[in-house]
Design an enzyme around this catalytic site. Sequence first.
Site, PDB file in Angstrom:
ATOM      1  N   LEU A 183       0.878  -1.177   0.000  1.00  0.00           N
ATOM      2  CA  LEU A 183       0.000   0.000   0.000  1.00  0.00           C
ATOM      3  C   LEU A 183       0.913   1.225   0.000  1.00  0.00           C
ATOM      4  CD1 LEU A 183      -2.737  -0.879   2.683  1.00  0.00           C
ATOM      5  CD2 LEU A 183      -3.018  -0.834   0.200  1.00  0.00           C
ATOM      6  N   ASP A 184       0.486   2.289  -0.668  1.00  0.00           N
ATOM      7  CA  ASP A 184       1.268   3.535  -0.664  1.00  0.00           C
ATOM      8  C   ASP A 184       1.424   4.040   0.769  1.00  0.00           C
ATOM      9  OD1 ASP A 184       1.031   3.447  -3.414  1.00  0.00           O
ATOM     10  OD2 ASP A 184      -0.668   4.835  -3.453  1.00  0.00           O
ATOM     11  N   LYS A 185       2.416   4.890   0.953  1.00  0.00           N
ATOM     12  CA  LYS A 185       2.665   5.460   2.293  1.00  0.00           C
ATOM     13  C   LYS A 185       1.401   6.138   2.838  1.00  0.00           C
ATOM     14  CE  LYS A 185       5.999   8.369   4.690  1.00  0.00           C
ATOM     15  NZ  LYS A 185       7.123   9.293   4.577  1.00  0.00           N
ATOM     16  N   THR A 200      -1.736   5.511   2.019  1.00  0.00           N
ATOM     17  CA  THR A 200      -2.947   4.672   2.019  1.00  0.00           C
ATOM     18  C   THR A 200      -3.052   3.907   3.335  1.00  0.00           C
ATOM     19  OG1 THR A 200      -2.779   4.440  -0.381  1.00  0.00           O
ATOM     20  CG2 THR A 200      -4.167   2.840   0.755  1.00  0.00           C
ATOM     21  N   HIS A 202       0.281   2.930  -7.765  1.00  0.00           N
ATOM     22  CA  HIS A 202      -0.700   3.999  -7.495  1.00  0.00           C
ATOM     23  C   HIS A 202      -1.992   3.792  -8.295  1.00  0.00           C
ATOM     24  CE1 HIS A 202       2.365   7.269  -6.034  1.00  0.00           C
ATOM     25  NE2 HIS A 202       2.234   6.248  -5.200  1.00  0.00           N
TER      26      HIS A 202
END
Length: 233
Positions: free
Chosen positions: A102-104, A106, A184
């Site tokens: 997961l993105d930072k 998210t 993303h």
Amino acid sequence: MERLDKFLCDSGVGSRSQVKPILKAGRVTVDGAVVRDGSAKIHPQKQKICLDGNPLGGKKRIVGMLNKPAGYVTATEDKDSTVMELLPPEWISMEVKPVGRLDKATEGLLLFTNDGDLLHRLISPKKEVPKVYYAQHEGTATAEDVAAFASGLTLRDDTVCLPAKLEPMGAGESLITVCEGKYHQVRRMMASRGMHVTYLERRQEGNLILGDLPRGKCRLLTEVEVLSLDGKG
Ligand code: URA
């Protein structure tokens, strides 16, 4: 650490004298390599010991989930805080790894396991596990946006996405279901329709639901959840 022959006896393979010829015949592997020396030291919690290819009950398999907060990088090492800092020490010593990322920024459902085979099955593009995200975004999703998601979006850099589901929840809120994990992905899909994402949370992977697990906390999956995730449930 303990002796391999003792571990085999304790696992019910046989007595010391029965275990010796089994080892000699090359029927025992430690992390995939044949070991014939009964005095070899092994770490049953961290290594996979098999007899004729069947795992013996040594290595404890961990499959768990974290409700990831924003601000943590999905990596085992980084200059910034990583999701590993939120895990129990036992999971770390059992060498769990994040399943996908997961993105930072998210939040939400992030899986971990120390079972390398399971990890590879779960991140395989062939697997196509549907993942459900809750997004807050600029603008309001329309019926045209829903249709564009359903027919497979083309992103601003010409990347073509698999068909996905967009469910508007009113002004500035939507649920998005995707079956792939490009960089993303959800943010770029929404941006391609002019909706900048301001908040993103993963709520579901396959049948596995984040539920009311508090943010920053983790828990082990039940056996039923693991089987269902692995497509065997
Ligand atoms: N899509 C994104 O844009 N970010 C995530 O972290 C996961 C899916």
